[in-house]
Scaffold this motif. Structure first.
Motif, PDB file in Angstrom:
ATOM      1  N   ARG A   1       7.486  -8.243 -58.874  1.00  0.00           N
ATOM      2  CA  ARG A   1       7.376  -9.008 -58.073  1.00  0.00           C
ATOM      3  C   ARG A   1       6.396 -10.199 -57.489  1.00  0.00           C
ATOM      4  O   ARG A   1       6.906 -11.059 -57.581  1.00  0.00           O
ATOM      5  CB  ARG A   1       8.021  -8.104 -56.652  1.00  0.00           C
ATOM      6  N   ALA A   2       5.509  -9.112 -57.910  1.00  0.00           N
ATOM      7  CA  ALA A   2       4.173 -10.389 -57.987  1.00  0.00           C
ATOM      8  C   ALA A   2       4.346 -11.392 -58.903  1.00  0.00           C
ATOM      9  O   ALA A   2       3.902 -12.489 -58.756  1.00  0.00           O
ATOM     10  CB  ALA A   2       2.905  -9.071 -58.047  1.00  0.00           C
ATOM     11  N   GLY A   3       4.715 -10.892 -59.785  1.00  0.00           N
ATOM     12  CA  GLY A   3       5.305 -11.843 -61.208  1.00  0.00           C
ATOM     13  C   GLY A   3       5.759 -12.727 -61.050  1.00  0.00           C
ATOM     14  O   GLY A   3       5.562 -13.985 -61.267  1.00  0.00           O
ATOM     15  N   GLY A   4       7.459 -12.426 -60.607  1.00  0.00           N
ATOM     16  CA  GLY A   4       8.119 -13.589 -60.251  1.00  0.00           C
ATOM     17  C   GLY A   4       7.922 -14.437 -58.604  1.00  0.00           C
ATOM     18  O   GLY A   4       7.494 -15.807 -58.890  1.00  0.00           O
ATOM     19  N   ALA A   5       7.238 -13.834 -57.748  1.00  0.00           N
ATOM     20  CA  ALA A   5       6.086 -14.611 -56.929  1.00  0.00           C
ATOM     21  C   ALA A   5       5.090 -15.888 -57.504  1.00  0.00           C
ATOM     22  O   ALA A   5       5.094 -17.118 -57.309  1.00  0.00           O
ATOM     23  CB  ALA A   5       5.215 -13.805 -55.800  1.00  0.00           C
ATOM     24  N   LEU A   6       4.744 -15.579 -58.447  1.00  0.00           N
ATOM     25  CA  LEU A   6       3.734 -16.402 -59.384  1.00  0.00           C
ATOM     26  C   LEU A   6       4.813 -17.205 -59.966  1.00  0.00           C
ATOM     27  O   LEU A   6       4.477 -18.387 -59.949  1.00  0.00           O
ATOM     28  CB  LEU A   6       2.902 -15.719 -60.117  1.00  0.00           C
ATOM     29  N   ALA A   7       5.690 -16.653 -60.458  1.00  0.00           N
ATOM     30  CA  ALA A   7       6.729 -17.445 -61.406  1.00  0.00           C
ATOM     31  C   ALA A   7       6.893 -18.561 -60.463  1.00  0.00           C
ATOM     32  O   ALA A   7       7.009 -20.163 -60.989  1.00  0.00           O
ATOM     33  CB  ALA A   7       7.425 -16.626 -62.463  1.00  0.00           C
ATOM     34  N   TYR A   8       7.467 -18.436 -59.590  1.00  0.00           N
ATOM     35  CA  TYR A   8       7.889 -19.459 -58.497  1.00  0.00           C
ATOM     36  C   TYR A   8       7.322 -20.953 -58.258  1.00  0.00           C
ATOM     37  O   TYR A   8       7.487 -21.914 -58.200  1.00  0.00           O
ATOM     38  CB  TYR A   8       7.832 -18.943 -57.019  1.00  0.00           C
ATOM     39  N   TRP A   9       5.356 -20.629 -58.634  1.00  0.00           N
ATOM     40  CA  TRP A   9       4.693 -21.696 -58.647  1.00  0.00           C
ATOM     41  C   TRP A   9       4.619 -22.882 -59.857  1.00  0.00           C
ATOM     42  O   TRP A   9       4.146 -23.603 -59.429  1.00  0.00           O
ATOM     43  CB  TRP A   9       3.760 -21.088 -57.847  1.00  0.00           C
ATOM     44  N   LEU A  10       4.411 -21.603 -60.788  1.00  0.00           N
ATOM     45  CA  LEU A  10       4.335 -21.764 -61.796  1.00  0.00           C
ATOM     46  C   LEU A  10       4.911 -22.562 -62.873  1.00  0.00           C
ATOM     47  O   LEU A  10       5.499 -23.626 -63.657  1.00  0.00           O
ATOM     48  CB  LEU A  10       3.548 -20.949 -62.927  1.00  0.00           C
ATOM     49  N   ASP A  11       6.633 -21.991 -62.573  1.00  0.00           N
ATOM     50  CA  ASP A  11       7.660 -22.664 -62.961  1.00  0.00           C
ATOM     51  C   ASP A  11       8.517 -23.864 -62.602  1.00  0.00           C
ATOM     52  O   ASP A  11       9.786 -23.111 -61.996  1.00  0.00           O
ATOM     53  CB  ASP A  11       8.361 -20.938 -63.909  1.00  0.00           C
ATOM     54  N   ALA A  12       8.186 -24.695 -62.585  1.00  0.00           N
ATOM     55  CA  ALA A  12       8.372 -25.900 -62.024  1.00  0.00           C
ATOM     56  C   ALA A  12      10.233 -26.159 -62.127  1.00  0.00           C
ATOM     57  O   ALA A  12      10.616 -26.522 -61.150  1.00  0.00           O
ATOM     58  CB  ALA A  12       8.138 -27.015 -62.191  1.00  0.00           C
ATOM     59  N   ARG A  13      10.584 -26.081 -63.047  1.00  0.00           N
ATOM     60  CA  ARG A  13      12.186 -26.373 -64.139  1.00  0.00           C
ATOM     61  C   ARG A  13      13.223 -25.588 -63.698  1.00  0.00           C
ATOM     62  O   ARG A  13      13.947 -26.094 -62.964  1.00  0.00           O
ATOM     63  CB  ARG A  13      12.218 -26.008 -65.390  1.00  0.00           C
ATOM     64  N   HIS A  14      12.315 -24.223 -64.049  1.00  0.00           N
ATOM     65  CA  HIS A  14      13.270 -23.480 -63.131  1.00  0.00           C
ATOM     66  C   HIS A  14      13.266 -23.302 -61.410  1.00  0.00           C
ATOM     67  O   HIS A  14      14.584 -22.752 -60.720  1.00  0.00           O
ATOM     68  CB  HIS A  14      13.087 -21.525 -63.370  1.00  0.00           C
ATOM     69  N   ARG A  15      11.827 -23.539 -61.208  1.00  0.00           N
ATOM     70  CA  ARG A  15      12.800 -23.798 -59.582  1.00  0.00           C
ATOM     71  C   ARG A  15      13.585 -24.632 -58.997  1.00  0.00           C
ATOM     72  O   ARG A  15      13.973 -24.679 -58.179  1.00  0.00           O
ATOM     73  CB  ARG A  15      11.150 -24.021 -58.643  1.00  0.00           C
ATOM     74  N   ARG A  16      12.989 -25.831 -59.563  1.00  0.00           N
ATOM     75  CA  ARG A  16      13.967 -26.606 -59.423  1.00  0.00           C
ATOM     76  C   ARG A  16      15.337 -26.468 -59.577  1.00  0.00           C
ATOM     77  O   ARG A  16      16.388 -26.673 -58.317  1.00  0.00           O
ATOM     78  CB  ARG A  16      14.161 -27.892 -59.863  1.00  0.00           C
ATOM     79  N   VAL A  17      16.063 -25.949 -60.265  1.00  0.00           N
ATOM     80  CA  VAL A  17      17.663 -25.785 -60.801  1.00  0.00           C
ATOM     81  C   VAL A  17      17.713 -24.403 -59.200  1.00  0.00           C
ATOM     82  O   VAL A  17      19.008 -24.466 -58.962  1.00  0.00           O
ATOM     83  CB  VAL A  17      17.824 -24.498 -61.342  1.00  0.00           C
ATOM     84  N   ALA A  18      16.996 -23.648 -59.125  1.00  0.00           N
ATOM     85  CA  ALA A  18      17.698 -22.406 -57.896  1.00  0.00           C
ATOM     86  C   ALA A  18      17.068 -23.473 -56.728  1.00  0.00           C
ATOM     87  O   ALA A  18      18.851 -22.638 -56.084  1.00  0.00           O
ATOM     88  CB  ALA A  18      15.850 -21.527 -57.902  1.00  0.00           C
TER      89      ALA A  18
END
Length: 310
Positions: free
Chosen positions: A29-46
């Motif tokens: 869950r901590a890794g996923g929270a970090l990925a939300y801020w680092l992975d802009a492409r998939h954040r935009r898709v979601a």
């Protein structure tokens, strides 16, 4: 480079499998929270997907919160999948509940059960679907997969999956083997059916918008005259899952086969109900509604862009 990626992935798997499951879930869950801020492409898709499906009923703030939780859930699921792959059925049993009364009734009657096709999706820890056969050994479980471009990583992933006892068939190369396996009784064939199927897919609505949908569950159920169900993995707590089999989806009506479109529309409706039951539990980072040509022209809503900027 591939060797480096393999060694890193292998080391991560060994590290995770050495930790308690709940600790792995928190780390994921901590890794996923970090990925939300680092992975802009998939954040935009979601954010785009969530806004398109829920923009009329949720505020931009609620959608952003849902997207963040979705990233945490995905991180938890991926990390736990690596951990649970190495757990025995006895160690896993306190963490997973299978609710499949109709399937279990046919398996407990004493005779070998009829084969069944299960349309499954990327809900929760979806790698746990493959463990069903260890809990109900009357069924021989099978599914299909597509190998990764990196052979070493693909081999590592399959070595983890095959510990489940489930038979895996590479959909591009193993069609004859799958047909031979499916001709047996007592086979449960799970087919991931909630992702974009490209230009060859059926154009069907999902969460209010047309998208390309795989017809594979309907085709297999009709071809082998199998019952068709859906299977959903719900996260019910930290490192706790409940896998539910849905009602049987009719494949025949008045003695005649229903169309694949009608059957898969029912599958999509069952998946919709699962998404609405727990929106953060699904794989929103996949571009499910990607434009597939003139017949699949889908407009991206402006609120998604607004949600991403705030």
């Amino acid at each position: 480079m591939e060797t480096v990626l393999y060694l890193l992935a292998r080391g991560l798997v060994v590290f995770l499998q050495g930790l308690p499951l709940r600790g792995v879930a928190r780390l994921g869950r901590a890794g996923g929270a970090l990925a939300y801020w680092l992975d802009a492409r998939h954040r935009r898709v979601a954010l785009r997907n969530l806004t398109m499906c829920f923009g009329q009923e949720k505020s931009p703030r609620e959608i952003r919160a849902l997207a963040r939780e979705n990233f945490r859930r995905i991180g938890e699921s991926f990390a736990c999948a690596a951990k649970t792959a190495g757990m025995s059925p006895e160690a896993l049993r306190p963490h997973v509940e299978f609710v499949a009364d109709r399937l279990l009734a046919s398996a407990s009657a004493g005779d070998e059960p009829q084969s069944v096709v299960v349309a499954i999706g990327h809900f929760g820890n979806f790698e746990l679907y493959a463990r069903f056969g260890q809990f109900v050994p009357a069924f021989r479980c099978a599914t299909t997969y597509r190998g990764l471009r990196q052979p070493a990583l693909s081999h590592l992933l399959q070595s983890l999956r095959e510990r489940s006892g489930c038979q895996y068939f590479e959909r591009r190369f193993d069609a004859p083997l799958l047909r031979a396996f499916k001709n047996q009784r007592g086979v449960m064939l799970g087919l991931l059916s909630d992702q974009r199927a490209g230009k060859a897919g059926l154009r069907l609505p999902f969460l209010g918008h047309d998208c390309s949908t795989s017809a594979a569950p309907a085709i297999f159920a009709l071809r082998y005259r199998c019952a068709l169900h859906t299977g959903i993995c719900y996260r019910v707590g930290l490192a706790q899952w409940r896998i539910e089999a849905g009602e049987e989806i009719p494949t025949r009506e008045n003695g005649s086969a229903r169309s694949t479109e009608a059957i898969m529309a029912d599958v999509n409706r069952a998946f919709e109900a699962a998404v609405r039951r727990d929106p953060a539990n699904w794989f929103w980072v996949h571009n499910r509604w990607k434009v597939q040509g003139p017949g699949f022209k889908i407009q991206s809503p402006r609120p998604a862009q607004m949600a991403d900027r705030r």
